[in-house]
Design an enzyme around this catalytic site. Structure first.
Site, short mmCIF file in Angstrom:
data_model
loop_
_atom_site.label_atom_id
_atom_site.label_comp_id
_atom_site.label_asym_id
_atom_site.label_seq_id
_atom_site.Cartn_x
_atom_site.Cartn_y
_atom_site.Cartn_z
N LYS A 35 0.88 -1.13 -0.02
CA LYS A 35 -0.09 -0.06 0.10
C LYS A 35 0.83 1.30 -0.07
O LYS A 35 2.12 1.17 0.27
CB LYS A 35 -0.86 -0.15 1.20
CG LYS A 35 0.03 0.05 2.55
CD LYS A 35 -1.21 -0.29 3.92
CE LYS A 35 -0.42 -0.07 5.03
NZ LYS A 35 -1.45 -0.76 6.06
N ARG A 130 -10.94 0.33 14.53
CA ARG A 130 -10.74 1.15 13.38
C ARG A 130 -11.59 0.62 12.26
O ARG A 130 -12.52 1.02 12.16
CB ARG A 130 -9.36 1.06 12.73
CG ARG A 130 -8.73 2.12 11.89
CD ARG A 130 -7.23 1.95 11.69
NE ARG A 130 -6.79 0.75 11.21
CZ ARG A 130 -5.38 0.38 10.82
NH1 ARG A 130 -4.50 1.42 10.94
NH2 ARG A 130 -4.97 -0.57 10.26
N TYR A 264 17.71 29.23 9.35
CA TYR A 264 16.52 29.91 9.74
C TYR A 264 16.37 29.94 11.25
O TYR A 264 16.51 28.83 11.94
CB TYR A 264 15.43 29.48 9.01
CG TYR A 264 15.22 29.80 7.80
CD1 TYR A 264 15.11 31.09 7.14
CD2 TYR A 264 14.93 28.79 6.68
CE1 TYR A 264 14.96 31.16 5.80
CE2 TYR A 264 14.93 28.93 5.39
CZ TYR A 264 14.98 30.38 5.05
OH TYR A 264 14.86 30.57 3.62
C1 PLP Z 1 -0.74 -1.77 6.87
C2 PLP Z 1 -1.13 -2.87 7.19
C3 PLP Z 1 -0.41 -3.99 7.45
C4 PLP Z 1 1.31 -3.99 7.33
O1 PLP Z 1 1.76 -3.48 8.76
P1 PLP Z 1 2.95 -3.20 9.27
O2 PLP Z 1 3.11 -2.55 10.29
O3 PLP Z 1 3.55 -2.28 8.04
O4 PLP Z 1 3.73 -4.55 9.02
C5 PLP Z 1 -0.85 -5.38 7.83
N1 PLP Z 1 -2.27 -5.17 7.64
C6 PLP Z 1 -3.25 -4.36 7.41
C7 PLP Z 1 -4.67 -4.53 7.70
C8 PLP Z 1 -2.72 -3.24 7.24
O5 PLP Z 1 -3.32 -2.04 6.87
#
Ligand code: PLP
Length: 372
Positions: A35, A130, A264
């Site tokens: 992703k 979530r 800065y």
């Molecule tokens: C992003 C995600 C993962 C991977 O998580 P990591 O902490 O990057 O290993 C696994 N399962 C779901 C549902 C996710 O959204």
């Protein structure tokens, strides 16, 4: 000559880290989570290094199309499922598996006309709050899905909120195990932290017996060479290698006398005469502006520190440890230097008060990036 900044994606390190994840996974099949454009690496650039995966998990439909365009014929999983009914047409056409986390997604499936029934991952909210069905609603959702001709196979799935911390996964596993005990189907569990930290105790004992056996695990960040539980552990502890290098060069040096300040806001003042280098990298390249004086950086492979505030296009480095450095010297913001030394992205992230995930995802489009 183009501005000297560039990023490199290390195919061999991706392969290595994926193999490491597979080792931790035992008999479970392993999704490579790609992703967010493969955590900022670029889906096309990681594909070669991750093609040993059993499938690719992602969120965006256009990313799924890109994975198919690369020639991948194996499983692809949409981790948030579909967003509107017509997304299901793409799922049918590209043979995408998708998460079902709410009633509205079941409604869409029930209306969907398809020749080929879909493989779905039914998500339980086992405590993260979530996505997913509450434990009390989960079996009802399963029964409803199972009755649909549009559904071929249901995998049971949940996601852990505390795999990287002291709370761990035991409570969520117990909830998941209790609700799913007599449901058929495969199980999908475990992000990187759960996979690396809890595979042993794992999936673990519930009232003294093996509660859940994962058929599929879902590592992301570990595959990209960042420790999911930094600073408790670093990538060396987990046997992982950096997969992204952000590198640039010094485009200027300055000799300071005691009392001179830098950048800065004049947030750094030289306590004694010192030499600094100006590197062509700033927050518009994705380097965090919040990195304070003292953030580690490599110059010609040697560990140095930043001084003063990060600007849009530049940052300043104390050249004390590398008196021979000058115009054109190699600066490694994170990843590996050409001298063979490493600076884990997690150390830079920690200096900015964040995690490696955020830095790699924020690599700016203006940085030329290639796989090597
Ligand atoms: C992003 C995600 C993962 C991977 O998580 P990591 O902490 O990057 O290993 C696994 N399962 C779901 C549902 C996710 O959204």
């Amino acid at each position: 000559m183009p501005r000297p900044i560039s990023a490199t994606i290390h195919t061999e390190a991706l392969r290595h880290n994926f193999a490491r994840a597979r080792l931790a996974a035992g008999d479970a099949r392993v999704w490579a989570v790609v992703k967010a454009n493969a955590y900022g690496h670029g889906i096309e650039r990681v594909y070669e290094g991750l093609r040993a995966a059993d499938g690719f998990a992602l969120l965006d439909l256009d990313e799924a199309e890109r994975v198919r365009a690369l020639g991948w014929r194996g499983p692809i999983l949409l981790l948030e499922g579909v967003f509107e009914p017509r997304d299901l047409e793409l799922c049918s056409r590209l043979d995408l598996w998708h998460v079902v986390h709410c009633e509205a997604q079941i409604d869409m499936l029930a209306m969907h006309k398809t020749q080929r029934p879909h493989r779905v991952f039914l998500k339980m909210n086992s405590g993260m709050n979530r996505l997913g069905f509450k434990p009390a609603r989960y079996r009802g959702a399963w029964t409803r899905l199972n009755a649909l001709p549009q559904v071929e196979e249901i995998t049971l799935m949940t996601h852990f909120s505390d795999a990287d911390g002291p709370r761990g996964i035991a409570e969520q596993i117990a909830v998941f195990a209790a609700v799913t005990a007599d449901l058929p189907g495969e199980r999908s569990l475990s992000n990187s932290a759960a996979l690396l930290r809890h595979s042993g105790d794992a999936l673990v004992t519930h009232a003294g017996r093996l509660a859940v056996v994962a058929d599929w695990v879902r590592p992301g960040i570990a595959v990209y060479g960042s420790a999911p539980d930094h600073p408790e552990h670093g990538i060396v502890h987990w046997g992982l290698q950096p997969t992204m290098t952000l590198a640039t060069r010094l485009i200027a040096t300055q000799d300071l006398v005691a009392g001179d300040s830098v950048g800065y806001g004049s947030t750094f003042t030289a306590p004694q005469p010192m030499r600094i280098g100006i590197a062509a990298c700033g927050y518009a390249d994705g380097y965090p502006r919040l990195c304070p004086t003292g953030t580690p950086v490599l110059v010609d492979g040697v560990r140095c520190r930043t001084v003063g505030r990060v600007s849009m296009d530049m940052l300043a480095i104390d050249l004390g440890p590398v008196p021979e450095a000058g115009l054109g010297s190699e600066v490694t913001l994170w990843g590996r230097s050409s001298r063979g030394t490493w600076l884990p992205i997690d150390e830079v992230a920690a200096a900015a008060g964040t995690v490696g995930y955020e830095l790699m995802c924020a690599l700016a489009p203006r940085v030329p990036t290639q796989a090597a």
